[in-house]
Each structure stands twice: as structure tokens, then as C-alpha cells.
Write a protein that holds these residues in place. Structure first.
Motif, mmCIF file in Angstrom:
data_model
loop_
_atom_site.group_PDB
_atom_site.id
_atom_site.type_symbol
_atom_site.label_atom_id
_atom_site.label_comp_id
_atom_site.label_asym_id
_atom_site.label_seq_id
_atom_site.Cartn_x
_atom_site.Cartn_y
_atom_site.Cartn_z
ATOM 1 N N LYS A 75 6.248 7.765 29.390
ATOM 2 C CA LYS A 75 7.660 7.993 29.892
ATOM 3 C C LYS A 75 8.054 9.268 28.959
ATOM 4 C CE LYS A 75 11.595 5.450 31.168
ATOM 5 N NZ LYS A 75 12.337 4.067 31.711
ATOM 6 N N LYS A 76 9.329 9.805 29.518
ATOM 7 C CA LYS A 76 10.193 10.307 28.944
ATOM 8 C C LYS A 76 11.435 10.216 29.849
ATOM 9 C CE LYS A 76 7.019 13.770 26.378
ATOM 10 N NZ LYS A 76 6.693 15.439 25.836
ATOM 11 N N THR A 77 12.218 10.669 28.547
ATOM 12 C CA THR A 77 13.696 10.174 28.973
ATOM 13 C C THR A 77 14.663 11.483 28.458
ATOM 14 O OG1 THR A 77 13.488 7.928 28.963
ATOM 15 C CG2 THR A 77 16.291 8.446 29.052
ATOM 16 N N PHE A 78 15.625 12.210 29.698
ATOM 17 C CA PHE A 78 16.566 13.445 28.884
ATOM 18 C C PHE A 78 17.625 13.084 29.755
ATOM 19 C CE2 PHE A 78 12.193 14.483 29.954
ATOM 20 C CZ PHE A 78 11.776 15.846 28.871
ATOM 21 N N GLU A 79 18.818 13.365 28.483
ATOM 22 C CA GLU A 79 20.239 12.833 29.037
ATOM 23 C C GLU A 79 21.030 14.302 28.905
ATOM 24 O OE1 GLU A 79 23.032 9.432 27.178
ATOM 25 O OE2 GLU A 79 21.005 8.577 28.084
ATOM 26 N N ILE B 101 21.557 23.963 34.941
ATOM 27 C CA ILE B 101 20.122 24.665 34.876
ATOM 28 C C ILE B 101 19.611 24.743 33.377
ATOM 29 C CG2 ILE B 101 19.100 27.141 35.536
ATOM 30 C CD1 ILE B 101 20.651 26.962 37.885
ATOM 31 N N GLU B 102 20.391 24.884 32.674
ATOM 32 C CA GLU B 102 20.485 24.462 31.131
ATOM 33 C C GLU B 102 19.840 23.754 30.548
ATOM 34 O OE1 GLU B 102 22.688 25.061 26.723
ATOM 35 O OE2 GLU B 102 23.303 25.755 28.254
ATOM 36 N N PHE B 103 19.446 22.657 31.680
ATOM 37 C CA PHE B 103 19.678 21.025 30.717
ATOM 38 C C PHE B 103 18.373 21.016 31.956
ATOM 39 C CE2 PHE B 103 19.734 16.463 32.655
ATOM 40 C CZ PHE B 103 19.130 15.702 31.385
ATOM 41 N N GLN B 104 18.274 21.911 33.087
ATOM 42 C CA GLN B 104 16.876 21.016 33.703
ATOM 43 C C GLN B 104 15.598 22.409 32.617
ATOM 44 O OE1 GLN B 104 15.758 21.977 37.829
ATOM 45 N NE2 GLN B 104 18.340 21.387 38.040
ATOM 46 N N GLU B 105 16.177 24.090 32.229
ATOM 47 C CA GLU B 105 14.888 24.083 31.167
ATOM 48 C C GLU B 105 14.814 23.786 30.425
ATOM 49 O OE1 GLU B 105 17.042 28.961 32.533
ATOM 50 O OE2 GLU B 105 18.299 27.340 31.261
ATOM 51 N N LYS B 106 15.476 23.355 29.352
ATOM 52 C CA LYS B 106 14.808 22.389 28.794
ATOM 53 C C LYS B 106 14.060 21.322 28.224
ATOM 54 C CE LYS B 106 19.641 22.774 25.912
ATOM 55 N NZ LYS B 106 20.745 22.103 25.723
ATOM 56 N N ILE B 107 13.798 21.012 30.029
ATOM 57 C CA ILE B 107 13.252 20.196 30.167
ATOM 58 C C ILE B 107 11.589 20.161 30.804
ATOM 59 C CG2 ILE B 107 12.883 17.832 32.299
ATOM 60 C CD1 ILE B 107 15.639 17.181 32.089
ATOM 61 N N ILE B 108 11.995 21.676 31.227
ATOM 62 C CA ILE B 108 10.675 22.251 32.486
ATOM 63 C C ILE B 108 10.147 22.187 30.403
ATOM 64 C CG2 ILE B 108 10.230 24.420 33.168
ATOM 65 C CD1 ILE B 108 12.670 24.004 34.591
ATOM 66 N N GLU B 109 10.326 23.006 29.872
ATOM 67 C CA GLU B 109 10.128 24.174 28.484
ATOM 68 C C GLU B 109 9.482 22.314 27.959
ATOM 69 O OE1 GLU B 109 11.191 25.828 24.560
ATOM 70 O OE2 GLU B 109 12.852 25.485 25.596
ATOM 71 N N GLU B 110 9.699 21.812 27.904
ATOM 72 C CA GLU B 110 8.817 19.973 27.392
ATOM 73 C C GLU B 110 8.067 19.485 27.904
ATOM 74 O OE1 GLU B 110 9.860 15.920 24.900
ATOM 75 O OE2 GLU B 110 11.733 17.385 25.194
ATOM 76 N N ILE B 111 8.007 19.837 29.584
ATOM 77 C CA ILE B 111 7.273 19.370 30.489
ATOM 78 C C ILE B 111 6.837 19.641 31.184
ATOM 79 C CG2 ILE B 111 8.104 16.531 29.772
ATOM 80 C CD1 ILE B 111 9.133 16.821 32.248
ATOM 81 N N GLY B 112 7.095 20.753 31.052
ATOM 82 C CA GLY B 112 6.633 21.666 32.309
ATOM 83 C C GLY B 112 5.024 22.105 32.521
ATOM 84 N N VAL B 113 4.197 22.171 33.292
ATOM 85 C CA VAL B 113 3.050 22.782 33.479
ATOM 86 C C VAL B 113 2.511 24.282 34.084
ATOM 87 C CG1 VAL B 113 2.102 20.197 33.587
ATOM 88 C CG2 VAL B 113 1.756 22.143 35.844
ATOM 89 N N GLU B 114 1.239 24.136 33.463
ATOM 90 C CA GLU B 114 1.550 26.276 33.705
ATOM 91 C C GLU B 114 0.955 25.789 35.594
ATOM 92 O OE1 GLU B 114 -2.425 29.611 33.405
ATOM 93 O OE2 GLU B 114 -2.489 27.655 32.248
ATOM 94 N N LYS B 115 1.517 27.729 36.471
ATOM 95 C CA LYS B 115 2.076 27.285 37.510
ATOM 96 C C LYS B 115 0.470 27.974 38.102
ATOM 97 C CE LYS B 115 5.966 26.387 38.015
ATOM 98 N NZ LYS B 115 7.037 25.406 38.541
ATOM 99 N N TYR B 116 0.126 27.304 39.301
ATOM 100 C CA TYR B 116 -0.808 27.232 40.083
ATOM 101 C C TYR B 116 -0.966 28.907 40.720
ATOM 102 C CZ TYR B 116 -3.794 27.167 44.649
ATOM 103 O OH TYR B 116 -4.775 27.332 45.565
ATOM 104 N N ASP B 117 -2.336 29.372 40.196
ATOM 105 C CA ASP B 117 -2.447 30.992 40.125
ATOM 106 C C ASP B 117 -2.934 30.842 42.492
ATOM 107 O OD1 ASP B 117 -2.838 33.762 40.505
ATOM 108 O OD2 ASP B 117 -5.145 33.756 39.371
ATOM 109 N N TYR B 118 -2.198 30.859 43.181
ATOM 110 C CA TYR B 118 -2.376 30.992 44.451
ATOM 111 C C TYR B 118 -2.613 31.653 44.779
ATOM 112 C CZ TYR B 118 1.887 33.564 44.812
ATOM 113 O OH TYR B 118 3.104 34.617 44.959
ATOM 114 N N PRO B 119 -4.098 31.921 45.284
ATOM 115 C CA PRO B 119 -5.111 33.040 46.878
ATOM 116 C C PRO B 119 -3.411 33.658 47.319
ATOM 117 C CG PRO B 119 -5.242 30.915 47.455
ATOM 118 C CD PRO B 119 -4.452 30.384 47.057
ATOM 119 N N LYS B 120 -3.295 35.111 47.334
ATOM 120 C CA LYS B 120 -2.846 35.758 48.066
ATOM 121 C C LYS B 120 -3.626 37.163 49.179
ATOM 122 C CE LYS B 120 -0.337 36.855 43.998
ATOM 123 N NZ LYS B 120 -1.350 35.753 43.120
#
Length: 707
Positions: free
Chosen positions: A2-6, A214-233
Motif C-alpha cells: 500500500k502506498k499513500t499520497f496526499e 494534474i500536477e499531483f497526478q503526475e507525481k503519483i504516476i511517476e512513482e507507481i505508473g507502469v509501462e503502457k501496453y503496445d497495442y495492435p494496430k
């Protein structure tokens, strides 16, 4: 783990938790905003249909009545189909997020927001939008976010972000705005005739707050975000693109310049059918042929898109030949339906709304079983969009999200001018039947609805009109269009609806298909909309200038007066016996459910509101109620009816519900042995009030009255 951001956001805390709940979802966050708690999850299907012609995104907003300490109504006692508010909340989340997914991404995505706890001062809808964006951004789902939204109010001339319930009640603006860090991409607003300049300022004020989220979201994304799916086109070769483009470009250009909608669409369909027929190679396998035809169809749509934009932006020519700021031909009519309480027809080009107003008693208000503070509403606008309005067959049944959304927009616009309950104690329902559509049917509903209200005698504060603005971009060039039609909405970049009076804006709604729009574009669009709105209001005024002074002869007439609130129980009587008696006698019916029965609303503050089409019945009902609550004055002489004779005297009814005893010693000047020698049941006699005894019993005297 568990991670918490405020974040301390404008004096209130936003807490984000990740890693403890819903761990099998592809992205999940628990967002706490004050005591509001939302679980937002996102899941992406690995299965993909590259040949689909749409992006299968589903956004849900699941209201749980336990979140506000309520048990669901009805027999089942569990949440059922989404409420209107839940549907609107889901739309509010979908609209700013959908344009930010890659255009060629076709995997199914489901975003689910579960409302776990609601603090009315901290919007669960805004919290859910924040959570939806963040859950998607930290997941493997391809998404060009983050996005966020806020509510903006204005209290005593000062803008407020996410106003509390108390602040919202005082505010003259109810604005929901969302966007990315760069620009605004969704607007939903109601306002009390606010100027374009003030509304633009409110939008920009909201966008500054959005940047913080959005700035708050970006800090969270930087810490816990995962690599995006390389979707078929779906890969389309340049060779095929050029080949198909050369075949159809000129024909599409000619078709798009046809002014008649049905003729234009028929020609475009013909071009597409001939094109697909040309590329139908029977020697190919079924899957190969389907893939080829899908690619050809995609190229067709892209060419149509580009040719359309070139005509509008470069040549400054609209599909139907109008100028950029020109409104389609307008026509109006009222009183089309003789037995309804108010009816009006508004036609703008090939878009037509028939709106009907119905007036009912306050007791016929809509009961709301949801998470909000309000548990009822007395003004309702419903919008119906049958398939025949666009010359097609289709599904008929319960209203869909689009119908609910358009109805809510029209309701929000007209609500700003609806008289208060004290001024006009009726429940008011407006129904807009779309009979023909080629864009902007919601705004036609507002115009027709406004006229039907005035025709019904509803004393609205001012006439309201609506107009839809469009935007077509091509590189750095852009063109703003007044009164967009269907094709300009479908192939354009913005649908910006503005409704209001001559004095200001009453409602806004904006959806875009690009990442965002600038302050300058918003300013120009609002200015063009203001000019168009005034033109439409002039046309409405020629048809009906102001509300009629009286309601229709078929509408319930109304009388209101006030009694002592403590007397309400007397009017109702034991088990409703007294009010039932009054209704049956005054209406001369056998049941209170009879369509001809008078309707009586008794409010807690002592207001009595009586409704019926016959004024004489209203008057009779009022007199009977006034008789029940009338106070007997000591020493005053009354005429009453003998209702019972006993050995010790007789009982006299002064009026319904009020009886007193004339003791045998007070029946006559001379001595009376038997009361029946002097009076019998049904006799009318004069009596004098002697007041009430210690037990609250009324004593009367015939002897004193005869002096």
C-alpha cells in the motif's frame, strides 16, 4: 504494497491510496476527498477487434446508498438501474477522457467508479473523475492523460473552487469544468443569467485549479505508473491510401457541397458502397476480405474528414452554403395541441422540437432516491429522440444516456427562470419530442420548451433560447461555426451549447474531440453564441412575447392560503377522515382517486394549496377547510345544525368538524323537560358561544341567543 499520497487542495485534503484494494484490476485507486471516498478501477481486455469502427469504452458510476446512510426504497431493497444523477456523472467522466485515448486503440476498456462514502461538501462526481484519470494513467492502458475537473461557484462576487453545500446555495454559477494541463476539454454549467465575460473568467479560474490536480497526478504516476501496453494496430499501406483517395476525393467533395441533408447523406453512402464493391475480391479468404474492406472504409472516412475541413477552414464554405455566423431558417408555432396545458413547435432548419408543458399539484413532484441532499424536484424536462426523426429504424425503449443528458441540459437552462414554489405552487413537466433532427436538437428543445411554458401561463422570469457552436481546425487555422448541423458536429472538433436570456447565460455544455481549446477560442465562441441567441429570442418574441396571465382551462386552477400549522392535524382528521370527507363532498365524487377529485396540498408551514379545473369546487373546498380551522369566538352568535339530541341537551354543528353542546337548561327561556320537545335532528338554530370548559368542550346556548 500500500502506498499513500496526499495533497492539500484549496484548504481540503485529497488522499490517494494504491496497492491495497482491487489488486486484480489493471489500475485501481481509492480517493478520499474529505469524507467522500471513491474506488476507481480500470480494466482492459486483451482481446481486440481491429476491424471495429468504434472504441469500446464503458464508464460506470455506481452509487451505493449506504454511502449516505440510506436503505434503497421499494420491495427489493438493493440498488437497481442507475439513477439519472449516476448516468449524468458517468457521462461527465466519459466526455473529457474519451478524446484522450489513441484514435487507433480498439481494446475494450471499462472504468468503474464505486461510490463508498459521500460528504455532500466534497463532490463525489469530481472525485470519481480524478480517480478515473489516475487509475487509467498508472495502468498499462494507453491514455494521453491525465485529466481532472473541478466545480466553480461564485459567492458574493468571488469565485470558489468546489463550493460547499452552503456556498452552492448562495452561488449564481454552477460550473463543472475539466481539462488537461494545457487546455479545457469539457464544460457543464448552469447559471443565473451570467455574462459571457464572467463565465469565461470562471472557466479560466477553474482551469488554474485543474493544473494543481494534474500536477499531483503526475507525481503519483511517476512513482507507481507502469509501462503502457503496445497495442495492435490496423496497418494501412501508403499505396492503398493514395489509391483509394484518388478514386473518391473529388466525388466526396461534390457530395459534401449538396445542401439537402438526406440527399447529401444518400450520395455519401452511394460513394462508399460503390467503393467497397470495387474492392470486394471474391478470391480472398473471408478474413482477408473483411480486413481489406475495413481498411478501405477507414480511408473513406479519413478522406471525408479532411475534405470537409478543407471546405470549411480553407474555402470558408459551409456544407449547406451558410455563412459561418448564420443561423438556419427559424419558424415557431404555439397551441398546436388543444387539450394540453401548453404546447409549442420550434423548427431550426431540419431540426424540430415539439414541446408540451403539463401543470400538476405540488404533491405530484418527482421523488429522488439518490445520494444528493435534494429528495424531490418540482420542475422536470424530459427529452425524447425517436429514430424516425432522422429517417431511420432503431431501438425503442427506456431513455438512453444521450436522452437523459440532453434532457438534463434543457432542464438546467430553463430552471434558472422558473418561478419559485411560493410564486407558482405547481409541479411543472416539460416534454420535448424531437420530430426531426439535423444537429442541435437539445437547444431546439430549450426554445420550444420556453414557448410552451409561456403558452401554459407559467410566469417565467425571461424567455430563454439556446444555440450550438462548432469548431473546425486545420493545423493552426480554425473556424468557429454558429448553429452547427449534424455533419458539422460529427466531423468537427467541438460541440459548444450555450443557452440563456437576453441578460446572460443560463446553461453551458461543451464537448470536444481534440485535446483541448484555448481561452481565445472560448471567448470567440461565447461572443458568437450571444449574438445568435439574441436573434432567436426576437423570433420567439414575435410568436409569444410573455407568459399568459392565466393557465389553460384544462389545467388545474389553484388557490393558496395559510392556516395555523397546529390546525393541519384537524384538517386531516383521524386517519385522514376529515380531509377525505372534504374532498368527496366538495368534488361530488365517490373516491379521492377519481380524476375529477379536488387535490389538496397541506404544507408544514401552514400553506394550503387547492387544485381543480373548476373554480367553484376550489372555492367550496377552501370554505370547508376554513370552517374546520375557524376559531369559535366566545360571546358570538352562530347559526348551527342540530346533529344529535340527548336527554341532557343537543349537539349542534356550527360547521364541519366543530360541534358544541346546548345543555337542556340553555335550550329555551322557559323550563324544558325534554330536549326533543324543542328541537330535532336537522333543525337549524341560532346559538351563542359560551366558550370552552376545562376539558376543551364547547358550550353553546340557545337561550342566550334568543335575548
Amino acid at each position: 504494497m500500500k502506498k499513500t499520497f496526499e495533497l492539500d487542495f484549496r484548504g481540503r485534503k485529497i488522499i490517494v491510496e494504491n496497492g491495497e484494494l482491487a489488486k486484480q484490476a489493471h489500475g485501481a485507486v481509492l480517493v478520499r476527498y474529505g469524507d467522500t471516498v471513491i474506488l476507481s478501477t480500470v480494466v482492459m481486455s486483451k482481446n481486440v477487434n481491429l476491424l471495429a469502427d468504434f472504441f469500446p469504452l464503458t464508464v460506470l458510476y455506481n452509487e451505493k446508498l449506504y454511502s449516505v446512510g440510506k436503505i434503497p426504497g421499494g420491495f427489493i431493497k438493493r440498488e437497481g438501474r442507475p439513477t439519472e444523477n449516476a448516468t449524468l456523472a458517468a457521462r461527465m467522466i466519459d466526455r473529457p477522457m474519451r478524446p484522450l485515448f489513441p484514435e487507433d486503440f480498439k481494446n475494450e476498456v471499462q472504468i468503474v467508479n464505486t461510490v463508498l462514502s459521500v460528504d455532500q461538501d466534497n463532490s463525489p462526481e469530481i472525485t470519481a473523475l480524478f480517480g478515473s484519470s489516475l487509475a487509467t494513467c498508472i495502468s498499462q492502458v494507453p491514455f494521453n492523460g491525465p485529466v481532472a475537473g473541478v466545480k466553480v461557484g461564485r459567492v458574493d462576487g468571488k469565485f470558489v473552487i468546489n463550493p460547499t453545500v452552503e456556498e452552492a446555495e448562495k452561488s449564481d454559477i454552477d460550473l463543472t469544468v475539466s481539462g488537461t494541463k494545457e487546455a479545457i476539454n469539457m464544460v457543464e454549467a448552469g447559471a443565473k443569467e451570467v455574462s459571457e465575460e464572467d463565465m469565461l473568467e470562471a472557466l479560466m479560474f477553474g482551469h488554474e485549479a485543474i493544473k494543481e490536480l494534474i500536477e499531483f497526478q503526475e507525481k503519483i504516476i511517476e512513482e507507481i505508473g507502469v509501462e503502457k501496453y503496445d497495442y495492435p494496430k490496423l496497418e494501412i499501406s501508403e499505396e492503398l491510401t493514395n489509391e483509394v483517395t484518388n478514386l473518391i476525393k473529388d466525388d466526396i467533395d461534390k457530395a459534401l457541397r449538396i445542401k439537402d441533408k438526406l440527399e447529401k447523406y444518400a450520395k455519401l453512402d452511394e460513394i462508399k458502397e460503390n467503393l467497397l464493391e470495387k474492392y470486394t475480391d471474391e478470391s480472398l479468404k473471408e478474413d482477408e476480405l473483411k480486413e481489406l474492406l475495413t481498411k478501405v472504409a477507414n480511408i473513406f472516412e479519413n478522406v471525408k474528414y479532411e475534405v470537409f475541413r478543407n471546405i470549411v477552414v480553407k474555402e470558408k464554405i459551409r456544407a449547406d452554403g451558410r455563412k459561418m455566423t448564420e443561423i438556419r431558417p427559424l419558424s415557431t408555432a404555439i397551441d398546436l395541441l388543444p387539450r394540453t396545458h401548453g404546447s409549442a413547435l420550434f423548427t431550426r432548419g431540419e431540426t424540430q422540437s415539439l414541446s408540451v408543458t403539463t401543470l400538476g399539484a405540488l404533491g405530484e413532484h418527482q421523488i429522488l432516491d439518490g445520494l444528493g441532499i435534494e429528495d424531490s424536484k418540482r420542475f422536470i424536462l424530459h427529452y425524447n429522440f425517436p429514430q424516425f426523426s432522422v429517417g431511420e429504424t432503431g431501438r425503442y425503449g427506456a431513455p438512453g444516456r444521450r436522452e437523459i443528458g440532453h434532457g438534463a441540459l434543457g432542464e438546467r437552462a430553463l430552471l434558472q427562470v422558473i418561478p419559485s414554489e411560493e410564486e407558482f405552487p405547481y409541479t411543472i413537466r416539460v416534454v420535448s419530442e424531437i420530430l426531426e433532427s439535423n444537429g442541435s436538437s437539445s437547444q431546439a428543445s430549450i426554445c420550444a420548451g420556453c414557448m410552451s411554458l409561456m403558452a401554459a401561463g407559467v410566469p417565467i422570469k425571461a424567455p430563454v433560447a439556446g444555440i450550438a457552436m462548432g469548431l473546425i481546425t486545420s493545423g493552426d487555422d480554425y473556424t468557429i461555426l454558429t448553429d452547427i448541423q449534424g455533419l458539422e458536429d460529427h466531423l468537427g472538433d467541438m460541440d459548444f451549447k450555450v443557452a440563456g436570456t437576453k441578460n446572460g447565460i443560463c446553461a453551458l455544455q461543451m464537448d470536444i474531440k481534440i485535446k483541448g481549446i484555448t481561452k481565445q477560442i472560448l471567448k470567440e465562441a461565447l461572443a458568437q453564441a450571444h449574438k445568435a441567441r439574441l436573434e432567436i429570442l426576437k423570433v420567439i418574441a414575435k410568436q409569444i412575447k410573455e407568459p399568459r396571465k392565466e393557465v389553460s382551462k384544462y389545467a388545474p386552477k389553484m388557490m393558496t392560503f395559510t392556516i395555523d400549522p397546529n390546525k393541519i392535524k384537524d384538517v386531516i382528521g383521524k386517519g385522514g377522515e376529515m380531509i377525505t370527507k372534504i374532498i368527496l363532498e366538495a368534488s361530488n365524487v365517490n373516491a379521492v382517486t377519481d380524476i375529477n377529485a379536488v387535490k389538496v396540498d397541506l404544507e408544514d408551514d401552514g400553506r394550503v394549496i387547492i387544485y381543480h379545473t373548476d373554480k367553484d369546487i376550489i372555492e367550496k373546498t377552501a370554505n370547508m377547510i376554513k370552517d374546520v380551522v375557524r376559531e369559535v369566538e366566545t360571546g358570538k352568535i352562530y347559526t348551527g345544525k342540530v346533529v344529535k339530541v340527548e336527554d341532557f341537551g343537543c349537539f349542534v354543528e356550527l360547521w364541519p368538524g366543530v360541534e358544541g353542546l346546548v345543555h337542556v337548561s340553555h335550550l329555551a327561556k322557559e323550563r324544558v323537560e325534554k330536549p326533543s320537545d324543542v328541537v330535532k335532528v336537522g333543525d337549524e338554530i341560532i346559538v351563542k358561544s359560551l366558550g370552552y370548559d376545562k376539558k376543551g368542550r364547547l358550550n353553546l346556548s340557545r337561550k342566550e341567543a334568543l335575548k
